[in-house]
Motif scaffolding. Structure first.
Motif, PDB file in Angstrom:
ATOM      1  N   LYS A 344       0.833  -1.205   0.000  1.00  0.00           N
ATOM      2  CA  LYS A 344       0.000   0.000   0.000  1.00  0.00           C
ATOM      3  C   LYS A 344       0.867   1.255   0.000  1.00  0.00           C
ATOM      4  O   LYS A 344       0.517   2.262  -0.611  1.00  0.00           O
ATOM      5  N   GLU A 421      -3.619  -3.130  10.820  1.00  0.00           N
ATOM      6  CA  GLU A 421      -3.496  -2.505   9.503  1.00  0.00           C
ATOM      7  C   GLU A 421      -2.396  -3.135   8.662  1.00  0.00           C
ATOM      8  O   GLU A 421      -2.532  -3.277   7.446  1.00  0.00           O
ATOM      9  N   GLU A 424      -3.915  -6.079   7.131  1.00  0.00           N
ATOM     10  CA  GLU A 424      -5.230  -5.843   6.531  1.00  0.00           C
ATOM     11  C   GLU A 424      -6.282  -6.776   7.132  1.00  0.00           C
ATOM     12  O   GLU A 424      -7.106  -7.363   6.428  1.00  0.00           O
ATOM     13  N   ARG A 440     -10.787 -10.707   6.638  1.00  0.00           N
ATOM     14  CA  ARG A 440      -9.619 -10.381   5.816  1.00  0.00           C
ATOM     15  C   ARG A 440      -9.899 -10.726   4.357  1.00  0.00           C
ATOM     16  O   ARG A 440     -10.336 -11.846   4.062  1.00  0.00           O
TER      17      ARG A 440
END
Length: 451
Positions: A344, A421, A424, A440
């Motif tokens: 990300k 985080e 995820e 998830r």
């Protein structure tokens, strides 16, 4: 008149050539360095990452940034810099694959050579080829998946001890039957580099890659972190930065023991695609064809484009090295702490690079009282999976620990909803029912608190 036409033609052709030169050498757009700075400032401010980034185009660095610390001990803090060296984990596999293909080009190895030529003690050795190991199709037992790996990973191991551990494991499938990521396969390939070239892996790496293309900060790690070489420790954020345990680098070898910097990594992948390390034919063999996993190289679909490279993770380190051929764009991110997924972060970097709309994450969370948090503490299980989650509280922070794994801090987004985080993962608690829902990637599973 003929001379005038000739001169006009020359000027016209010159103008076309000048335009083409500009189009092929100038960046497609100006890089918004201020926004990249804002993004990394936010990551640092919210304790979402520590590490270093390099963005390079055709070998020229466009942007470089380091955040966080390479060492934290009491009140002593050493800020990370462009010179900080990181464990790059499985990006090591790209280096190992390059050296295997070099030996093939030199006639010292064949992709059809079977493993019994080097290590007959490995189960199915006579049926496993070098090509299958490169493509994770060997079926060799992966030593990192053993239940006791975490118990011995911090202890030094000899090459023979590692061979014995792999040899004792049962094959997970027949050679060539399917593709399944294997660290053991590349550990063995690292030792084949030594046998095929007649030099220790560390020397082969220096001669065949680092010395050839000028990588001054890339080498095979040995043992534990050496702060004298500006090597970084890794950390996990649990209300404060906690140092992670260190895998002894005698263990992963050609599968994950290289130490480097993002600056060196972008040089490496640029040289690889420029044909300075292996032939274009060998490079094509390294690339994935139909699947995301190739022979020492992975495929990444980011921002609508196809990148080639490799990721890496070892202890608290996380890294990603990718290359976009049509733009000669190389991006390397090496992190020694991860509170936000590495992909990300790199995806955000690419959005900013391409001047696409990108909103810098706020990373906002809420505070939940210790009294409420205590209602969620316990051990949760589900009959469908051997995974158990132990939930504990440390001050105002809820912690989750999967059995046999590290502890992760939970961030509250609601009184009963928390996230990890970096993985995820979302966890939703129902204290009245003694249940927790694990979410998830579009999947969810309900766990029940054990009495």
């Amino acid at each position: 008149v003929t001379d005038v036409i000739h001169i006009m033609r020359i000027k016209f052709l010159s103008a076309i050539l000048l335009t083409l030169t500009f189009l092929t050498t100038a960046p497609a757009q100006s890089l918004d360095k201020a926004k990249l700075d804002q993004f990394f400032d936010r990551l640092a401010e919210k304790n979402k990452a520590m590490g270093s980034l390099t963005v390079a185009r055709d070998g020229k660095i466009l942007y470089s940034r380091a955040i966080g610390y390479s060492q934290l001990s009491g009140t002593e803090k050493k800020p990370a810099s462009a010179a900080t060296k990181y464990r790059i984990g499985s990006i090591t596999k790209m280096f190992t694959a390059v050296m295997i293909f070099q030996l093939v080009e030199e006639g010292k190895l064949k992709l059809t050579d079977t493993l019994d030529k080097f290590f007959p003690q490995i189960p199915n050795a006579s049926k496993i080829t070098i090509a299958q190991m490169l493509g994770h199709r060997s079926g060799v037992y992966d030593f990192t998946r053993g239940g006791d790996f975490r118990a011995w990973k911090t202890n030094a191991k000899t090459k023979d001890e590692m061979l014995a551990i792999i040899a004792q494991g049962k094959p997970v499938f027949e050679p060539g039957e399917k593709t399944e990521y294997s660290n053991s396969g590349f550990l063995l390939l690292g030792q084949i580099v030594e046998k095929g070239g007649g030099k220790p892996y560390s020397e082969a790496l220096k001669k065949r890659i680092a010395g050839r293309i000028g990588l001054k900060d890339t080498y095979l790690g040995a043992g534990k972190t050496d702060v004298g070489k500006n090597e970084s420790f890794s950390f996990n954020y649990l209300g404060d930065w906690k140092q992670e345990a260190e895998t002894d680098l005698s263990i992963p070898g050609g599968a994950g023991a290289i130490i480097s910097t993002p600056g060196d990594l972008t040089k490496f992948i640029q040289a690889l695609f420029d044909g300075k390390l292996v032939s274009q034919e060998s490079l094509a063999s390294m690339k994935p064809v139909k699947e995301e996993i190739g022979s020492g190289m992975m495929l990444y679909s980011l921002e609508g484009k196809t990148f080639y490279g490799h990721g890496g993770g070892i202890d608290g380190f996380s890294s990603l090295l990718i290359y976009l051929s049509e733009e000669k764009l190389a991006v390397a991110f090496t992190a020694n702490a991860k509170g936000y997924p590495t992909t990300k972060i790199v995806d955000g970097v690419l959005s900013i690079y391409q001047n696409k709309p990108f909103e810098i994450p706020a990373f906002e969370t809420i505070n939940v009282s210790p009294e409420v948090l205590d209602r969620y503490v316990g051990v949760y299980s589900n009959a469908q999976t051997p995974l158990k989650l132990t939930i504990t509280r440390d001050g105002s922070t809820l912690l989750a620990q999967p059995n046999g794994q590290s502890t992760f801090p939970l961030e509250a987004t609601a009184q009963d909803r928390f996230k990890i985080e970096s993985r995820e993962i979302v966890l939703e608690f129902d204290a009245a029912k003694n249940q927790m829902t694990f979410k998830r990637g579009g999947q969810q599973l309900v766990f029940t608190k054990e009495k």
